[in-house]
Design an enzyme around this catalytic site. Structure first.
Site, PDB file in Angstrom:
ATOM      1  N   ASN A   1       0.850  -1.180   0.000  1.00 10.19           N
ATOM      2  CA  ASN A   1       0.000   0.000   0.000  1.00 10.19           C
ATOM      3  C   ASN A   1       0.890   1.235   0.000  1.00 10.19           C
ATOM      4  OD1 ASN A   1       0.783   0.573   2.721  1.00 10.19           O
ATOM      5  ND2 ASN A   1      -0.883  -0.683   3.512  1.00 10.19           N
TER       6      ASN A   1
ATOM      7  N   ASP B   1      -5.565  -8.105   0.076  1.00 11.15           N
ATOM      8  CA  ASP B   1      -5.580  -9.555  -0.168  1.00 11.15           C
ATOM      9  C   ASP B   1      -6.325  -9.869  -1.458  1.00 11.15           C
ATOM     10  OD1 ASP B   1      -4.357  -9.741   2.302  1.00 11.15           O
ATOM     11  OD2 ASP B   1      -6.209 -10.217   3.371  1.00 11.15           O
TER      12      ASP B   1
ATOM     13  N   GLU C   1       3.370   1.504   2.973  1.00  5.91           N
ATOM     14  CA  GLU C   1       4.412   0.481   2.894  1.00  5.91           C
ATOM     15  C   GLU C   1       5.417   0.809   1.802  1.00  5.91           C
ATOM     16  OE1 GLU C   1       1.683  -3.333   4.350  1.00  5.91           O
ATOM     17  OE2 GLU C   1       1.848  -2.805   2.237  1.00  5.91           O
TER      18      GLU C   1
END
Length: 342
Positions: free
Chosen positions: A208, A284, A211
């Site tokens: 993301n 996910d 990150e």
């Protein structure tokens, strides 16, 4: 050429039956759902009057659930404890058409469990039952032996790092090496606390925004402004990781894909979500859809589009959930006007 919904729906059919090996931290998500009408007289906290309880697959097991829900076969390799939670977790896997046969039992650690208390659309509290420590060399050897046994029958590999201790430096390196020796594509969902160099060698990454910034180690003031700063982050990660693609998921802002060349060398895909209730597990869904699409032979642009649409479906629901091909087809069709803005 601007893609069209009929084209994407046709491409979606290609991912059915893909076998994806998922390696990483697994866990059980529990939800206690209710309403708040008053504050406790015992302490200044809300009283949640419970109306519903639910159990779902979390962490890497939610990736497996997404693969299965989209018509693929999920081969989940993770570590659980010898406890009641592991039994419930296995039951949830079976309900989601995922096998529990590839799980490794570690007697010295509990099965990760996260309990969320929710009132309306608001999370009141989250309680974590877990032990964050790296698995032992003996457990790692058992896990890698399982990967070695399964690698020949899968189409691609997903590494899911939630920093719970399963993906040690040796496990990451070994899984990537095992996969590439068999010519398998490797996608990796990184964690900002893991040294970025440990991830080198994987083909595609799906961090993301936060990150990506942390992993790039670049000192930039505002990477969310409409500037070229995120491109600098993408370029830095591509070079440092020697990756084929960096796909940065950006919540309500969609996603951006970075490659060394080609049409996705910094291409932005706006979100297709009608409404965002809960972004839990959206990453996910993205990595599951993306990996299935890439192993099915779709180009990166179409793979990102399908992933973005799939994320648009799940963020309109509460908690870690997945989507089906039927839902995705309907969603693409209903959002067909969005494609013209790409």
């Amino acid at each position: 050429m601007t893609p069209n919904p009929q084209h994407l729906i046709k491409e979606l059919d290609k991912i059915k039956g893909k076998k994806i090996l998922i390696v990483g931290d697994v866990g059980l998500d529990e939800y206690v759902i209710g309403s708040v009408r008053r504050i406790s007289p015992e302490a200044p906290v809300p009283i949640v009057e419970v109306t519903e309880e639910d159990k779902r697959l979390g962490l890497a097991s939610n990736v497996a659930a997404n693969v299965a829900s989209l018509g693929g076969e999920a081969m989940l390799v993770g570590v659980v404890g010898n406890d009641d939670t592991a039994e419930i977790f296995s039951e949830q896997l079976n309900r989601n058409k995922c096998s529990s046969d590839y799980l490794i039992v570690d007697e010295d650690r509990p099965t990760t469990r996260k309990l969320r208390v929710i009132a309306g659309q608001h999370h009141i509290v989250r309680v974590d039952f877990e032990r964050k420590k790296f698995i032992t060399d003996q457990v790692a050897d058992r896990l890698l032996a399982k990967v070695q046994d399964l690698i020949g029958s899968c189409d691609g590999v997903i590494l899911e790092d939630y920093a719970k201790g399963v993906l040690t430096a040796e496990v990451i390196k070994s899984v990537i090496d095992i996969a590439h020796k068999k010519g398998k594509l490797v996608s990796l969902d990184p964690n900002r606390t893991t040294p970025v160099d440990l991830y080198a060698g994987a083909d595609y990454f799906t961090p993301n925004t936060d990150e990506a910034i942390a992993l790039s180690e670049l000192k930039l003031d505002d990477l969310r402004s409409p500037s070229d700063s995120l491109h600098e982050v993408g370029a830095s990660l591509l070079k440092r990781l020697n990756a084929k693609g960096i796909i940065v998921t950006r919540g309500k802002d969609g996603m951006s894909a970075f490659t060394k060349d080609g049409p996705t060398a910094g291409q932005h895909f706006p979100t297709f979500a009608r409404s965002v209730f809960d972004v839990t597990g959206a990453g996910d869904t993205v990595i599951a859809t993306l990996t299935m699409a890439l192993t099915a032979g779709l180009g990166l642009e179409d793979s990102c589009l399908l992933s973005n649409y799939a994320a648009g479906v799940v963020v309109g629901k509460i908690g870690c959930v997945s989507t089906t091909p039927k839902e995705l087809r309907e969603y693409i069709t209903s959002h067909s006007s969005s494609l013209g803005r790409l």
